[in-house]
Design an enzyme around this catalytic site. Structure first.
Site, mmCIF file in Angstrom:
data_model
loop_
_atom_site.group_PDB
_atom_site.id
_atom_site.type_symbol
_atom_site.label_atom_id
_atom_site.label_comp_id
_atom_site.label_asym_id
_atom_site.label_seq_id
_atom_site.Cartn_x
_atom_site.Cartn_y
_atom_site.Cartn_z
ATOM 1 N N ARG A 239 0.833 -1.190 0.000
ATOM 2 C CA ARG A 239 0.000 0.000 0.000
ATOM 3 C C ARG A 239 0.875 1.249 0.000
ATOM 4 N NH1 ARG A 239 -3.905 -0.716 4.801
ATOM 5 N NH2 ARG A 239 -1.785 -0.930 5.561
ATOM 6 N N ARG A 240 1.937 1.212 0.814
ATOM 7 C CA ARG A 240 2.787 2.394 0.979
ATOM 8 C C ARG A 240 4.139 2.153 0.296
ATOM 9 N NH1 ARG A 240 2.918 2.124 7.242
ATOM 10 N NH2 ARG A 240 2.898 -0.051 6.602
ATOM 11 N N LYS B 165 -7.531 -16.289 6.367
ATOM 12 C CA LYS B 165 -8.645 -17.094 6.904
ATOM 13 C C LYS B 165 -9.989 -16.425 6.704
ATOM 14 C CE LYS B 165 -6.320 -15.070 10.445
ATOM 15 N NZ LYS B 165 -5.060 -15.257 11.127
ATOM 16 N N VAL C 225 -4.885 -21.332 9.085
ATOM 17 C CA VAL C 225 -5.363 -21.905 10.345
ATOM 18 C C VAL C 225 -4.181 -22.315 11.214
ATOM 19 C CG1 VAL C 225 -6.772 -23.691 11.420
ATOM 20 C CG2 VAL C 225 -7.417 -22.797 9.185
ATOM 21 N N GLY D 10 1.946 -6.900 22.808
ATOM 22 C CA GLY D 10 1.821 -7.103 21.368
ATOM 23 C C GLY D 10 1.070 -8.374 20.993
ATOM 24 N N GLU E 190 -4.245 -6.896 19.271
ATOM 25 C CA GLU E 190 -4.203 -5.701 18.445
ATOM 26 C C GLU E 190 -4.929 -4.554 19.142
ATOM 27 O OE1 GLU E 190 -5.086 -6.323 14.270
ATOM 28 O OE2 GLU E 190 -4.606 -8.446 14.506
ATOM 29 N N LYS F 52 -11.631 -19.865 11.293
ATOM 30 C CA LYS F 52 -10.801 -21.076 11.258
ATOM 31 C C LYS F 52 -11.664 -22.325 11.437
ATOM 32 C CE LYS F 52 -6.810 -18.490 12.925
ATOM 33 N NZ LYS F 52 -6.166 -17.947 14.152
HETATM 34 N N1 LIG Z 1 0.353 -11.846 11.518
HETATM 35 C C1 LIG Z 1 0.119 -13.097 11.835
HETATM 36 O O1 LIG Z 1 0.625 -13.606 12.850
HETATM 37 C C2 LIG Z 1 -0.741 -13.962 10.953
HETATM 38 C C3 LIG Z 1 -0.919 -15.316 11.288
HETATM 39 C C4 LIG Z 1 -1.697 -16.135 10.453
HETATM 40 C C5 LIG Z 1 -2.297 -15.566 9.333
HETATM 41 N N2 LIG Z 1 -2.128 -14.230 9.050
HETATM 42 C C6 LIG Z 1 -2.788 -13.691 7.867
HETATM 43 O O2 LIG Z 1 -1.796 -13.216 6.975
HETATM 44 C C7 LIG Z 1 -2.322 -12.100 6.247
HETATM 45 C C8 LIG Z 1 -1.366 -10.918 6.402
HETATM 46 O O3 LIG Z 1 -1.248 -10.587 7.773
HETATM 47 P P1 LIG Z 1 -0.131 -9.596 8.298
HETATM 48 O O4 LIG Z 1 -0.130 -9.710 9.770
HETATM 49 O O5 LIG Z 1 1.145 -9.793 7.567
HETATM 50 O O6 LIG Z 1 -0.749 -8.169 7.867
HETATM 51 P P2 LIG Z 1 -0.039 -6.733 7.833
HETATM 52 O O7 LIG Z 1 1.197 -6.749 8.678
HETATM 53 O O8 LIG Z 1 -1.091 -5.739 8.113
HETATM 54 O O9 LIG Z 1 0.451 -6.598 6.321
HETATM 55 C C9 LIG Z 1 -0.452 -6.375 5.272
HETATM 56 C C10 LIG Z 1 0.345 -6.039 4.027
HETATM 57 O O10 LIG Z 1 -0.546 -5.878 2.948
HETATM 58 C C11 LIG Z 1 -0.270 -4.626 2.291
HETATM 59 N N3 LIG Z 1 -1.513 -4.101 1.745
HETATM 60 C C12 LIG Z 1 -2.612 -3.679 2.405
HETATM 61 N N4 LIG Z 1 -3.555 -3.308 1.526
HETATM 62 C C13 LIG Z 1 -3.033 -3.486 0.295
HETATM 63 C C14 LIG Z 1 -3.520 -3.263 -1.013
HETATM 64 N N5 LIG Z 1 -4.725 -2.781 -1.237
HETATM 65 N N6 LIG Z 1 -2.696 -3.565 -2.047
HETATM 66 C C15 LIG Z 1 -1.475 -4.050 -1.841
HETATM 67 N N7 LIG Z 1 -0.962 -4.277 -0.612
HETATM 68 C C16 LIG Z 1 -1.741 -3.993 0.428
HETATM 69 C C17 LIG Z 1 0.329 -3.755 3.345
HETATM 70 O O11 LIG Z 1 1.109 -2.737 2.730
HETATM 71 P P3 LIG Z 1 1.968 -1.695 3.589
HETATM 72 O O12 LIG Z 1 3.161 -2.494 4.099
HETATM 73 O O13 LIG Z 1 2.346 -0.698 2.583
HETATM 74 O O14 LIG Z 1 1.074 -1.230 4.686
HETATM 75 C C18 LIG Z 1 1.156 -4.745 4.137
HETATM 76 O O15 LIG Z 1 2.421 -4.929 3.551
HETATM 77 C C19 LIG Z 1 -3.736 -11.865 6.787
HETATM 78 O O16 LIG Z 1 -4.664 -12.556 5.984
HETATM 79 C C20 LIG Z 1 -3.674 -12.520 8.158
HETATM 80 O O17 LIG Z 1 -4.944 -12.965 8.592
HETATM 81 C C21 LIG Z 1 -1.358 -13.439 9.829
#
Ligand SMILES: NC(=O)c1ccc[n+]([C@@H]2O[C@H](COP(=O)([O-])OP(=O)(O)OC[C@H]3O[C@@H](n4cnc5c(N)ncnc54)[C@H](OP(=O)(O)O)[C@@H]3O)[C@@H](O)[C@H]2O)c1
Ligand SMILES: NC(=O)c1ccc[n+]([C@@H]2O[C@H](COP(=O)([O-])OP(=O)(O)OC[C@H]3O[C@@H](n4cnc5c(N)ncnc54)[C@H](OP(=O)(O)O)[C@@H]3O)[C@@H](O)[C@H]2O)c1
Lengths: 429, 429
Positions: free
Chosen positions: A47-48, A106, A133, A188, A191, A206
Site C-alpha cells: 500500500r505504501r 482465513k 489456520v 503485542g 491488536e 478457522k
Molecule cells: N500476523 C500473523 O501472525 C498472521 C498469522 C496467520 C495468518 N495471518 C494472515 O496473513 C495475512 C497478512 O497478515 P499480516 O499480519 O502480515 O498483515 P499486515 O502486517 O497488516 O500486512 C499487510 C500487508 O498488505 C499490504 N496491503 C494492504 N492493503 C493493500 C492493497 N490494497 N494492495 C497491496 N498491498 C496492500 C500492506 O502494505 P503496507 O506495508 O504498505 O502497509 C502490508 O504490507 C492476513 O490474511 C492474516 O490474517 C497473519
C-alpha cells in the site's frame, strides 16, 4: 534441476509477507533444491510504496497489485494482504492469468472458499492455505491428506493465540478480563482493536475452514455458532478450578452421533485439567483431531507470528511450485459429502450453571423440577449460602443446547431465582 | 469421477493389513470420492492361506506375493509384511512392474531407503511410508511437505509405544524394569521377544528415517547411536524426580550448531516434567520438531496398533492414487544437503552421573578435578553419606559425549570412586 526460475508475486509485505520475502532470499538454495528449480521474487505489492523494506529490491515494489497478478509470467501469487477486498479480486485474477495461489487469509477463505476453489479448479491451478489456520502448525495438510483415508469425527482446538494468552493470564494470576487484555495489548499479543480475536470472529473463520476440510462439506462462516470470551470472569475461573477444569476459547467441529450432520462452534468452555489442551500456555495453539481409525491426534505449536506463519506459507509455496513443474495440481476442495450443518440448538454437551437464588427451603426442589421438565439431567448440584443470599451450581449431563436454553429461560422466570450468574459449556471429557 | 477402479495389491494381512482391508471395504465410497476413482482390492498375499480372514474374499488370497506384484495391472502395492526380505524384493518388483508402493516397514526403509527411493524414481513411481514412523501421527508428510520451506534443526521424540508404556509404569508405580515389562507383555503392549523395542532398534530405525527427511541427508541405520532402556532402574527414576524430571526413551536428530553436520541417536534420557514430552503417557507417541521459522511444533497420537497404522497407510494410498490419476509423483527422496553424520562422541548434551565413593574428606575435590581436566563443567553436585559409604550425584553443563566418556573412564580409575552407578543424559531444556 531446471534453471529457469519460477516467478513469485508477493501481495503484501507486512508481518507475514516481509518474513516470506526474507526466507525466500536467505534459503534460496534450499528452496531451489527442494522444488527442483529456483524461485524468484518477481514483484511485491504494498500500500505504501515509500516505506523502507529491508532486503527487498525497491525496483520490485509496486502499489499496482492488479497489474502484478495480470502480468502473465507469474507462476505463484502469495496473498498476504488479508481482508476480503482487494484480496478476493486479486486471487481470482491470479487464477485467470495462469498463476497458482498461496494465501494466509482465513477471513476470505471462510467467507468465499468455495468460489475461490472453483476459480482455481476452472483454471487448473492450486489454492493452498496452510497458514490460514493455526499459523505454523501443519493442520490443513494432515487433515486433507494424511487423514484422507480415515473418517474424522471431531476437531477441538485452541486456534486463537490472543485469547489463549488472555485466558491463560486470568487462570494463572486471577486477573480479570480487562487487566489480562491490557497486558496482552502491551506485549503485542492483542491488536489495538481486539474485537476479531476476543469476540471469536477469527476462531470462527478457522472453525469454518477446518470443518469444511474435516467433513468434506461446505461450512460457511454463517454456519459457525460464535460466542466471544469477553464475559469470562475471575469467578468463572474459580468455579472451573473447583471442578478440576480451566477455561479455554475452543473451536469445535463435530459430526453428529448418527453421522448425518455436522456442527461448528466457537465459545469459551471448561475443560478438565487432565485434557492435553488444558496445558496449552500463552499464545500457543493446539488442535485435537479425533477420527475412526487414527483415534486421537494432537497438533501443537505457535499459531501466529511473522516467521511461523511464513514457514507455513513457504511449505505451501514449495508444494505448489512442485505441482507446477510436474504439471499436476494438489487436492482441491473436497465437499462431496455435503452434510447439512445443524444449528447450535442441536449441539449436545454438558453445562455448568451458576444461579443466584433465595436462601429458603424448597428452592433446590423447584430448580431441579425445571431441569427435569426440560429433559436436562443433573449430574451434580452444589449449594452455597451466605447472608440470606444463596447460590446453586448445577453441572448437567449431556443435553442439547435447545433444551438447556429452554431450562434457563424457565429458571429465570422462577421467583426464587434472582439471576443466572453464568452458563458455561463443559467440553473435552 | 473415473469408473474404472484402481487396483491395490495388499502384501500382508496381519495386524495392520487386515485393518487396511477392512477400511477399504467399509469406506469404499469415501475413498472413491476423495481419490476420484474407486479402489479395488485385487489380491492379498499372506503366508498361511488357510487362515480364516473376516471380510476378505478367499478368492483374492494368495501365497505367491511375487506373482501378485508382477501381474502388471496393479496400480498400488501396499506392503505390510514387515522385515527385510521378501519385502525388499517385492517392493522393487512392484516398481518395475508399474505399481507405486505404500509401506509401513520402518526396518526396511531405515536400512534400504535410498535404494528403494532410487527404484521408485527410476520407474517414475511413488514410495510413501507415513505409517513407518509413529503410526497414525502425521509426521513424514508434515516434515517433508509442510516444513519444506523451513530449516529443521531438531527432532526429539517418543517414537516407541512399548518402551514408553514400560517407562511410564516405572515412573508412576515405582516398579522395576522387569515388572513393568511383564505387565506390558500381559497387556499386549510388548511382544513375546521385546528386543527390538527395549533395545531401541525400532526407535533407531525411525530416527534414521526422520533424520533423513528432516535434514535432506541420507542417514543410515548404522549412523544412529543406540542405547536401550533395559538398564533404567527405579533408582534412576528417583534421581530424575529429585531433579524435577522423568525418564523417556528418546529419538533425537540434531543439526550441529554450525549447521555443517547432523547426529541421530536413541537412548533413555531425563527430561524436565515441564517439557510437553514428559506428559506423554502409556503407549502414546509424540514428536517435537524445532525449526528456524516455525519454532517448536509437537505432534501427538497413537504410535501403533492396527487401525491407527491403517489410517496412515490409507492416507498414503489416497495420495498415491491421486498422483496416479494425475500422472504425477509426490516428493521423492530429498538428500541434496548430504551433510556428514557425526559420531556420538561429537554430540553435546548434559549428564546426570551417580558415583559410589569412599566417605572421606577430599573425595569431592578429587572428583571435581577429574571433570575439570576433561573440560566438563559441573552444574550441581549433591553428596550423600551413610554407613561409611557415600554417593555423589553430579549434573554437568553441556559437554561432548567424548569428553564425558573420558571423564568417566578417569573417574573409574580413582581409588576413592568405588563405582559409577549410573550415567544418564539430560535433554529437552
Ligand atoms: N500476523 C500473523 O501472525 C498472521 C498469522 C496467520 C495468518 N495471518 C494472515 O496473513 C495475512 C497478512 O497478515 P499480516 O499480519 O502480515 O498483515 P499486515 O502486517 O497488516 O500486512 C499487510 C500487508 O498488505 C499490504 N496491503 C494492504 N492493503 C493493500 C492493497 N490494497 N494492495 C497491496 N498491498 C496492500 C500492506 O502494505 P503496507 O506495508 O504498505 O502497509 C502490508 O504490507 C492476513 O490474511 C492474516 O490474517 C497473519
Ligand atoms: N502392528 C503395528 O502396530 C504397526 C505399527 C506401525 C508399523 N507397523 C509395520 O507394519 C508392518 C506389518 O506389521 P503387522 O503388525 O501387521 O505384522 P503381522 O501382524 O505380523 O502381519 C504380517 C503379515 O504378513 C504376512 N506375511 C509374512 N510373511 C509373508 C510372506 N513371505 N509373503 C506373504 N505374506 C507374508 C503374514 O501372513 P499370515 O497372516 O499368513 O501370517 C501376515 O498377514 C511391519 O512392517 C510393521 O513394522 C506395524
Amino acid at each position: 534441476m531446471r534453471t529457469r526460475p519460477l516467478k513469485v508475486a508477493l501481495l503484501g509485505c507486512g508481518v507475514v509477507g516481509s518474513e516470506v520475502a526474507r526466507i525466500m532470499t536467505t534459503h534460496a538454495d534450499d528452496l531451489a533444491a527442494r522444488i527442483g528449480a529456483p524461485v524468484e521474487l518477481a514483484g511485491v505489492a504494498v500500500r505504501r510504496p515509500g516505506k523502507v523494506r529491508e532486503g527487498i529490491d525497491p525496483a520490485l515494489v509496486t502499489t499496482d497489485a492488479t497489474a502484478l497478478v495480470k502480468r502473465g509470467d507469474i507462476d505463484v501469487v502469495v496473498e498476504v494482504i488479508g481482508g476480503i477486498e482487494p484480496a478476493r479480486t486479486l486471487i481470482t485474477a491470479a487464477f485467470e492469468h495462469g498463476a497458482s495461489v498461496v494465501s494466509a487469509n482465513k477471513a476470505l477463505l471462510a467467507q468465499d472458499g468455495a468460489a475461490l476453489h472453483a476459480a482455481a479448479e476452472e483454471n487448473g491451478k492450486d489454492l493452498y492455505y496452510e497458514a490460514a489456520v493455526a499459523g505454523a502448525i501443519p493442520l490443513i495438510r494432515p487433515l486433507r491428506e494424511s487423514l484422507a483415508g480415515d473418517k474424522v469425527n471431531r476437531v477441538l482446538g485452541i486456534v486463537n493465540g490472543t485469547t489463549n494468552f488472555i485466558l491463560d493470564k486470568m487462570d494463572s494470576t486471577g486477573a480479570g478480563y480487562q487487566e489480562a487484555l491490557d497486558e496482552a495489548t502491551a506485549l503485542g499479543y492483542a491488536e489495538a482493536d481486539p474485537t476479531a480475536d476476543v469476540e471469536g470472529f477469527d476462531a470462527a473463520a478457522k472453525a469454518a475452514i477446518l470443518a469444511g476440510i474435516a467433513f468434506h462439506t461446505r461450512v460457511r462462516l454463517d454456519d459457525v455458532y460464535r460466542e466471544g470470551m469477553t464475559e469470562v470472569t475471575a469467578a468463572d475461573f474459580a468455579s472451573a478450578k473447583e471442578m478440576g477444569c480451566t477455561i479455554k476459547l475452543l473451536a469445535i467441529c463435530e459430526r453428529a452421533a448418527d453421522g448425518a450432520s455436522v456442527t461448528a462452534r466457537v465459545h469459551p468452555a471448561m475443560i478438565p485439567l487432565s485434557h492435553p489442551l488444558a496445558s496449552v500456555r500463552g499464545a500457543y495453539n493446539a488442535v485435537f483431531v479425533e477420527s475412526d481409525a487414527a483415534g486421537q491426534l494432537m497438533f501443537y505449536g505457535p499459531g501466529a507470528g511473522g516467521s511461523p506463519t511464513a514457514s507455513a506459507v513457504l511449505g505451501d509455496l514449495v508444494a505448489v511450485c512442485r505441482n507446477r513443474l510436474s504439471g499436476a495440481t494438489g487436492p482441491g476442495e473436497s465437499a462431496y459429502a455435503a452434510l447439512p450443518v445443524s444449528p447450535m440448538g442441536d449441539v449436545v454437551t454438558r453445562y455448568h450453571i451458576s444461579l443466584d437464588v433465595a436462601d429458603k427451603p424448597g428452592v433446590l426442589a423447584q430448580v431441579a423440577t425445571v431441569f427435569a421438565e426440560h429433559g436436562v439431567s443433573i449430574d451434580t448440584v452444589r449449594q452455597q449460602g451466605k447472608d440470606g443470599e444463596a447460590s446453586l451450581v448445577v453441572v448437567t449431563h449431556r443435553a442439547s443446547d435447545a433444551a438447556l436454553n429452554g431450562t434457563v429461560e424457565a429458571l429465570r422466570s422462577l421467583d426464587t431465582v434472582r439471576g443466572v450468574a453464568s452458563i458455561m459449556r463443559v467440553e473435552g471429557e
